[in-house]
Write an enzyme that holds these catalytic residues in place. Structure first.
Site, PDB file in Angstrom:
ATOM      1  N   LYS A  52       0.838  -1.209   0.000  1.00  0.00           N
ATOM      2  CA  LYS A  52       0.000   0.000   0.000  1.00  0.00           C
ATOM      3  C   LYS A  52       0.871   1.257   0.000  1.00  0.00           C
ATOM      4  O   LYS A  52       0.628   2.205  -0.749  1.00  0.00           O
ATOM      5  CB  LYS A  52      -0.944  -0.014   1.212  1.00  0.00           C
ATOM      6  CG  LYS A  52      -2.036  -1.069   1.092  1.00  0.00           C
ATOM      7  CD  LYS A  52      -2.843  -1.247   2.382  1.00  0.00           C
ATOM      8  CE  LYS A  52      -3.845  -2.390   2.224  1.00  0.00           C
ATOM      9  NZ  LYS A  52      -4.633  -2.675   3.441  1.00  0.00           N
ATOM     10  N   GLN A  96      -4.481  -1.632   9.742  1.00  0.00           N
ATOM     11  CA  GLN A  96      -4.419  -2.952   9.111  1.00  0.00           C
ATOM     12  C   GLN A  96      -4.961  -4.026  10.055  1.00  0.00           C
ATOM     13  O   GLN A  96      -4.618  -4.057  11.236  1.00  0.00           O
ATOM     14  CB  GLN A  96      -2.961  -3.257   8.703  1.00  0.00           C
ATOM     15  CG  GLN A  96      -2.804  -4.508   7.857  1.00  0.00           C
ATOM     16  CD  GLN A  96      -3.447  -4.409   6.469  1.00  0.00           C
ATOM     17  OE1 GLN A  96      -3.641  -3.326   5.931  1.00  0.00           O
ATOM     18  NE2 GLN A  96      -3.815  -5.534   5.904  1.00  0.00           N
ATOM     19  N   ASP A 119     -10.910   2.794   4.068  1.00  0.00           N
ATOM     20  CA  ASP A 119     -11.180   1.350   3.993  1.00  0.00           C
ATOM     21  C   ASP A 119     -12.687   1.085   3.909  1.00  0.00           C
ATOM     22  O   ASP A 119     -13.104  -0.037   3.607  1.00  0.00           O
ATOM     23  CB  ASP A 119     -10.660   0.643   5.251  1.00  0.00           C
ATOM     24  CG  ASP A 119      -9.369  -0.128   5.009  1.00  0.00           C
ATOM     25  OD1 ASP A 119      -9.123  -0.524   3.854  1.00  0.00           O
ATOM     26  OD2 ASP A 119      -8.633  -0.339   5.983  1.00  0.00           O
TER      27      ASP A 119
HETATM   28  N1  GUN Z   1      -6.733  -6.913   6.251  1.00  0.00           N
HETATM   29  C1  GUN Z   1      -7.123  -7.640   5.181  1.00  0.00           C
HETATM   30  N2  GUN Z   1      -7.718  -6.846   4.270  1.00  0.00           N
HETATM   31  C2  GUN Z   1      -7.703  -5.599   4.773  1.00  0.00           C
HETATM   32  C3  GUN Z   1      -8.150  -4.336   4.285  1.00  0.00           C
HETATM   33  O1  GUN Z   1      -8.723  -4.202   3.198  1.00  0.00           O
HETATM   34  N3  GUN Z   1      -7.940  -3.280   5.101  1.00  0.00           N
HETATM   35  C4  GUN Z   1      -7.342  -3.396   6.306  1.00  0.00           C
HETATM   36  N4  GUN Z   1      -7.200  -2.293   7.040  1.00  0.00           N
HETATM   37  N5  GUN Z   1      -6.909  -4.542   6.790  1.00  0.00           N
HETATM   38  C5  GUN Z   1      -7.099  -5.636   6.018  1.00  0.00           C
END
Ligand code: GUN
Length: 293
Positions: A52, A96, A119
């Site tokens: 990311k 996350q 998100d």
């Molecule tokens: N863990 C797995 N997928 C995601 C996501 O799309 N966002 C976040 N913050 N954590 C995750």
């Protein structure tokens, strides 16, 4: 059979975002800034967050990675989120997941300011999406919607079967496919672990979206000829012929299902790459105040 290329589509979206960032810079505007909070040392989470942050650089965003020890208290983490909420330079905030067991995901998610919730996990954004208001839509469903759009897949009046009812994928996907718009206007069946006659229901799907988290769960006998198949799964399996010692497979038995499908997403290179593009897009929307005004 059309191979729905998420790798190329995500690169197209990243290029579009990079062009917009270049314009913003030329106009002297504010460069989008994403903050990612990573708690602990989970290997997969480190990889995802790393990807990311790297993608932010690729499109010209500013990014901040906040790394915290696995034994941080819930209260301390909530304070970190609050500090980012009130930092006027930061447009988007992601924490996350998963979080260590002693921390409540619900409490932390609910602490994120909806205006920065790129998100799309907060109750405010899930509610807004459900009401068909402007909202940050979670990365995976958003990525799927964008693939359906860019491949001009017809959805109105179609039977869409979603396998899996997670908050992150299946549930929002079912809402997006049923809502009045494009993609949407489908007749949706949301299936889960208690569903009976799953194979039969799948065989009646014009669009089959699989997010069950079981390797190669969907086989050719479960798919109608001419269906559109979207595979959200991603699993590592050992493969001695690969340098890495493993290869990636999805929730769909690709080779046999591809023979029957009109269009299908591969794993890797299908839904996966779209999720980061969606996160970047949401962050750009936030910096430009396009969702909450
Ligand atoms: N863990 C797995 N997928 C995601 C996501 O799309 N966002 C976040 N913050 N954590 C995750």
């Amino acid at each position: 059979m059309i191979l729905i290329d998420g790798k190329k589509t995500s690169q197209d979206i990243k290029n579009e975002i990079a062009s917009r960032v270049a314009e913003i810079k030329a106009e002297g505007g504010k460069v989008p800034h994403l903050a990612a909070v990573l708690v602990g040392n989970d290997g997969a989470s480190q990889t995802y967050v790393g990807a990311k942050v790297k993608s932010c650089e690729e499109v010209g965003f500013v990014s901040t990675l906040v790394r915290l020890e696995a034994d941080i208290t819930e209260e301390e983490l909530l304070k970190v989120v609050e500090d980012i909420n009130t930092n006027p330079d930061i447009d988007g905030l992601i924490v996350q997941l998963p979080l260590p067991k002693h921390i409540s995901v619900d409490k932390v998610t609910n602490k994120i300011k909806p205006e920065k919730d790129v998100d799309g996990f907060t109750p405010a954004n899930v509610g807004r999406m459900t009401l068909n208001w402007p909202a940050y839509v979670a990365a995976t469903p958003y990525g799927i919607v964008e693939l359906l759009k860019r491949y001009q897949i017809e959805t109105a009046g179609k039977h869409c079967v979603v396998i899996g009812r997670s908050h992150i994928v299946g549930s929002p996907m079912s809402i997006l496919m049923a809502r009045n718009g494009y993609p949407g206007n489908a007749t949706v069946t949301l299936t889960h672990s208690k569903t009976q006659n799953l194979a039969e229901i799948c065989r009646s799907a014009d669009i089959l979206i699989v997010a069950i988290g079981k390797p190669e769960f969907v086989t050719a006998d479960m798919v109608k000829r001419g269906a559109v198949v979207i595979d959200v799964g991603i699993h590592r399996i050992e493969d001695a012929s690969k340098k890495s010692g493993f290869r990636l497979i999805g929730d769909v038995k690709f080779d046999e299902v591809a023979e029957k499908a009109a269009a299908i997403t591969p794993v890797p290179g299908g839904v996966g790459p779209m999720t980061i593009a969606a996160l970047l897009y949401n962050t750009l929307q936030s910096a430009e105040k396009k969702v909450f005004g």
